[in-house]
Write an enzyme that holds these catalytic residues in place. Structure first.
Site, PDB file in Angstrom:
ATOM      1  N   ASP A 329      60.571  27.047  76.400  1.00 44.67           N
ATOM      2  CA  ASP A 329      60.481  27.162  74.943  1.00 44.67           C
ATOM      3  C   ASP A 329      61.893  26.995  74.341  1.00 44.67           C
ATOM      4  OD1 ASP A 329      59.539  27.547  72.398  1.00 44.67           O
ATOM      5  OD2 ASP A 329      58.440  29.376  72.832  1.00 44.67           O
ATOM      6  N   GLU A 528      56.979  33.034  63.790  1.00 45.35           N
ATOM      7  CA  GLU A 528      57.723  33.782  64.803  1.00 45.35           C
ATOM      8  C   GLU A 528      58.674  34.824  64.240  1.00 45.35           C
ATOM      9  OE1 GLU A 528      59.461  31.087  67.966  1.00 45.35           O
ATOM     10  OE2 GLU A 528      58.916  29.735  66.369  1.00 45.35           O
TER      11      GLU A 528
HETATM   12  C1  BGC Z   1      57.817  28.419  69.744  1.00 44.05           C
HETATM   13  C2  BGC Z   1      56.835  27.489  70.384  1.00 44.05           C
HETATM   14  C3  BGC Z   1      56.954  26.119  69.787  1.00 44.05           C
HETATM   15  C4  BGC Z   1      58.366  25.639  69.884  1.00 44.05           C
HETATM   16  C5  BGC Z   1      58.589  24.293  69.259  1.00 44.05           C
HETATM   17  C6  BGC Z   1      59.182  27.839  69.759  1.00 44.05           C
HETATM   18  O1  BGC Z   1      60.058  28.650  69.075  1.00 44.05           O
HETATM   19  O2  BGC Z   1      57.815  29.647  70.404  1.00 44.05           O
HETATM   20  O3  BGC Z   1      55.537  27.985  70.236  1.00 44.05           O
HETATM   21  O4  BGC Z   1      56.082  25.245  70.435  1.00 44.05           O
HETATM   22  O5  BGC Z   1      59.221  26.547  69.253  1.00 44.05           O
HETATM   23  O6  BGC Z   1      58.511  24.327  67.903  1.00 44.05           O
HETATM   24  C1  BGC Z   2      62.138  25.731  64.801  1.00 43.16           C
HETATM   25  C2  BGC Z   2      60.884  26.203  65.436  1.00 43.16           C
HETATM   26  C3  BGC Z   2      61.237  27.044  66.580  1.00 43.16           C
HETATM   27  C4  BGC Z   2      62.156  28.176  66.177  1.00 43.16           C
HETATM   28  C5  BGC Z   2      62.602  28.953  67.365  1.00 43.16           C
HETATM   29  C6  BGC Z   2      62.999  26.890  64.447  1.00 43.16           C
HETATM   30  O1  BGC Z   2      64.198  26.431  63.970  1.00 43.16           O
HETATM   31  O2  BGC Z   2      61.849  24.968  63.687  1.00 43.16           O
HETATM   32  O3  BGC Z   2      60.097  25.141  65.838  1.00 43.16           O
HETATM   33  O4  BGC Z   2      60.077  27.539  67.086  1.00 43.16           O
HETATM   34  O5  BGC Z   2      63.281  27.690  65.530  1.00 43.16           O
HETATM   35  O6  BGC Z   2      63.089  30.179  67.056  1.00 43.16           O
END
Ligand code: BGC
Ligand code: BGC
Length: 834
Positions: A329, A528
């Site tokens: 990830d 998130e």
């Molecule tokens: C998330 C994933 C996601 C990835 C790409 C990560 O932060 O945990 O679920 O697929 O980013 O965007």
């Molecule tokens: C991205 C997400 C990713 C996240 C991780 C963001 O900057 O756009 O896709 O999941 O960071 O923390």
């Protein structure tokens, strides 16, 4: 104090159980050296259904044999389109690109669909260019199409997984997967980071809605269907010649099992629980031939998944027989013990095949290369990882496919939000609705005079939640959803069609008394870690509609509450106030599905019944420990008849906690924070701002209260000249490294009536002051500015120990008011990193 009451006895018994549970937990926790080490032999074995055949295997082996070490390392690295060019993909032979939630083609997160396809062609052309004598393996593009092709304007947005969980309809899940795959193919990507097969156990977790259910059996029953919808039959190959893409089941393992529901946290469950609850969906995923698995940011018993060899290699690959490749990830490798974002051979050694290294790909590439050259990573592991990736590329026909725009469905923009896909989404909305209360007001009569209230009633972004067009689902409005139907519009259409009258009134006011009212309320978008909450309480700032419900009811108007939410929350006041209560989850772009069920015909006979049931128990209070108000599987129907209501307690059981991410709001700093002003050129000149009006800096600064959102919700600073620094300090340094890794901003809302000569924004972390000049033009009202945390980190702030996240230094005469300081993504103006 001696407790003799019954309540006391119950409490004591509860406490005893809690203590017992804790001791048992502690007893099952292995000795330190054994922690986080899984025993593959106690896990089930499965058969991966994909057979490439001898010729294809030989072809893959042949390519690997021809690759230079540099080319091999390149295959293992995935970069974000924010931070890599096609020329670099060619130069470094990168195996993959992705678009994170905030990335879009040509630096435009809201780029038109045609730009996505155009860029896909550019990456394809760059990666297959053999003019440098290389093998030219096509790069694969992964995207978070997690509820439809959800990064693309105009795409069909399906309900988030929690809503699908309420449907109990695996066949429909498969059809949704198929429609999503078709929409992805329009813009040229080959791979979606879906489905999320998490089994959330603590719904304070801000990603719980990405999961279907808290019940492992329900989640497991959907996985094969979704993978089949996206990829085709378990054994399917050559997807790119058809209308399919590849899937990724995520996040392996126990992303939904972290203690206290903390995102990216640690799960202390036993290995049996890990296997039986969180591991349950991976059997059907593997038997369904899922092409990729994404490792979780989180940890188990103190060991981060991304570095856990026993789980990645021992359990997933060797015992469970997973035959695709494992992707990590977003910079998750940086959290593995002994690693940084720039260096982590440990992840590859543990079993990660591809590094998601969005903005760190160059460093990761360099590190893997030098580690391999130094012999610290065995060539066999590198060859194995490359082979796993190439096998998937061979399987789906990528090695022979033409450029993305020349593949089936590409550029067929009419398929984005096609009527048949929208109809499918609308069916899902209907089936996902869960009826918790109905004393007889539902169904509504179609020819009635209907009042529709609530700020969220006509807000498609809010109905869609996080991971919609933008990462957190913020910063967008109805204009970004062409062809979509809000919940309000759906109701209006249904009522109008039968000769009734519908009125939208966010605050519930009306000129002519309606026959009934629908009040739409609930959560606002998050994703998130921004969505983590300390309790299962609806943010107090969002509870205003309870009052609207009470007022309408007091006026003799039957009230239907419709809750838009990613999770079950304590909403007893709403349940009590309304005559009927419907949970709509995060329905997406086809809001008409709500009206299909809650509006009957002109005589009030239902057109369709409710069939959704809770995919997770609904809490009695804002604390999980107080048990369920409604059990898993609960849901009323029209067929079951109206039900009398007994008023519920309106004691949430927890203190009314505001949003703890607000560092300064409503005129006051969060508890254990302080708001200060000082002369940065004179040490010891600090004045703590408590009561207003106040004077500081020897009379140079006057601080008063002014209105923002609420009365006296801001602090106004009138400075006659010289330098001044307004600072927000905390007693205990805060760790914001997770937010910095994500694209989170330091947000501050300010109204500038008289601009200073110059201004800088700084952050103090770990003793270092990171300073960046900012332009704050005067005039206009309050503006919410955002400065990327990455900028402050890159200027030297230690984001793991921030003692003053916001320091606004100005010089010269100035007049400004500060309304709010917090972290977030929804800036009105993003400040450049100067
Ligand atoms: C998330 C994933 C996601 C990835 C790409 C990560 O932060 O945990 O679920 O697929 O980013 O965007
Ligand atoms: C991205 C997400 C990713 C996240 C991780 C963001 O900057 O756009 O896709 O999941 O960071 O923390």
């Amino acid at each position: 104090m001696i407790r003799t009451s019954a309540v006391g006895a119950v409490l004591a018994a509860l406490l005893a159980t809690a203590c017992q549970a804790q001791t048992e937990g502690a007893a099952s926790m292995p000795a330190p050296a054994e922690r986080g080490v899984a025993h593959p032999e106690i896990w089930p074995a499965y058969t991966y259904p994909v057979e490439l055949g001898d010729a294809a295997e030989a072809r893959v082996a042949g390519i690997v044999a021809k690759m230079t070490l540099e080319e091999k390392i390149g295959q293992l690295v995935q970069a974000d389109i924010c931070c890599v060019t096609p020329a670099q993909v060619k130069e470094y032979n990168l195996g993959s690109v992705l678009n994170g939630g905030n990335s879009g083609p040509y630096n435009n997160d809201l780029a038109p669909a045609s730009d996505w396809l155009k860029l896909a062609d550019e990456f394809y052309a760059a990666s297959t260019d053999k003019s440098d004598g290389g093998v030219g393996v096509p790069a694969i593009w992964g995207t978070d199409a997690v509820h439809g092709h959800s990064n693309i304007i105009g795409a069909t947005i399906f309900p988030h997984n929690v809503g699908l969980g309420a449907m109990r309809d695996a066949a429909l899940v498969e059809r949704i997967g198929a429609a999503t795959a078709r929409e992805i193919r329009v813009t040229g990507q080959e791979w979606t980071f879906a489905p999320t097969v998490t089994v959330p156990q603590d719904w304070r977790w801000g990603r719980a809605y990405e999961g279907y259910s808290s019940d492992p059996a329900l989640v497991a029953s959907y996985v094969g269907a979704m993978v089949k919808g996206l990829q085709g039959a378990p054994e399917a190959t050559n997807q790119l010649a058809t209308d399919k893409v590849i899937a990724s089941t995520k996040h392996y393992l126990a992303d939904g099992g972290t203690d206290n529901g903390v995102d990216q946290g640690d799960s202390s469950v036993s290995e049996e629980e890990l296997r039986d609850i969180h591991g349950a969906p991976y059997g059907p995923a593997i038997e369904g031939g899922v092409a990729t698995v994404m490792a979780s940011f989180s940890g188990w018993q103190g060991v981060k998944m991304t570095g856990n060899k026993s789980l990645l290699t021992g359990v997933l690959k060797e015992r469970m027989g997973f035959g695709g490749f494992v992707v990590s990830d977003w910079n998750a490798h940086g959290q593995v013990a002994g690693c940084t974002n720039d260096a982590c051979p440990q992840a590859l050694l543990a079993g990660i095949d591809m590094y998601m290294a969005p903005d760190t790909w160059k460093a990761i590439y360099g590190n893997l290369l030098s580690e391999a050259q130094a012999g610290r990573i065995p060539m066999a592991r590198i060859d194995e990882a490359v082979t796993n990736i190439l096998r998937v590329k061979q399987r789906i026909g990528l090695l022979d496919a033409p450029k993305p725009s020349a593949r089936p469905l590409a550029g067929n923009y009419a398929l984005l939000g096609a009527p048949e896909h929208r109809e499918l989404a609308r069916e899902a909305v209907r089936k996902s609705l869960v009826l918790l209360k109905n004393t007889g007001v539902l169904p509504l009569k179609a020819n009635a005079r209907l009042l529709v209230a609530g700020e969220g009633a006509d807000d498609i972004a809010r109905a869609s939640g996080g991971w919609t067009l933008t990462w957190q689902g913020t910063g967008i409005d109805n204009s970004h959803f062409p062809g979509a139907t809000s919940l309000w519009t759906g109701l209006e259409q249904a009522v109008k069609a039968a000769g009734g009258i519908a009125q939208l009134s966010p605050d519930g006011s009306y000129s002519q008394k309606p026959d009934a009212a629908v009040v739409i309320f609930g959560e606002t978008p998050y994703a998130e870690f921004q969505g983590d909450r300390p309790s299962l309480q609806l943010d107090p700032a969002l509870t205003g509609p309870y009052e609207t419900m009470r007022k309408l009811k007091a006026a003799g108007i039957p009230v239907v509450a419709v809750m838009v939410t990613g999770r079950p929350l304590y909403v007893n006041p709403g349940l009590n106030a309304a005559d009927a209560f419907v949970v709509a989850w995060l329905p997406g772009t086809e809001g008409g599905g709500l009206a299909d069920v809650i509006v009957g015909d002109a005589t009030g006979v239902p057109r369709r019944d409710f069939s959704g049931t809770l995919p997770v128990a609904w809490p009695r209070t804002a604390s999980m420990a107080d048990g369920a108000l409604y059990p898993f599987g609960y849901g009323l129907t029209y067929a079951g008849g109206a039900k009398a209501w007994t008023a519920l307690s309106e004691d949430s059981g927890v203190a009314q906690a505001g949003d703890e991410r607000l560092w300064f709001s409503g005129g006051v700093p969060a508890s254990s924070w302080s708001f200060n002003i000082e002369d940065p050129t004179r040490s010891g000149s600090q004045t703590r701002l408590t009561t207003v009006p106040a004077e500081a800096l020897g009379g140079r600064a006057t601080i008063t209260a002014t209105d923002f959102q609420v009365q006296e919700g801001a602090r106004r600073f009138v400075i006659s000249g010289g330098q001044s620094a307004v600072t927000l300090d905390n007693l205990e340094p805060v760790d914001i490294s997770r937010e910095t890794n994500g694209d989170v901003l330091l947000l501050f809302t300010i109204k500038v009536d008289d601009a200073p000569d110059w201004a800088t924004l700084s952050m103090r972390g770990g003793g270092t002051l990171a300073v960046t000049p900012v332009q704050l033009p005067q005039g206009g009202g309050f503006v919410r500015y955002g400065l990327p945390l990455k900028c402050l980190r890159d200027k030297g702030a230690n984001v793991a120990a921030v003692s003053a996240p916001f320091i606004l230094t100005t010089s010269g005469k100035a007049d400004f008011a500060i309304g709010e300081v917090r972290l977030g993504t929804d800036a009105e103006v993003v400040l450049p990193c100067n």
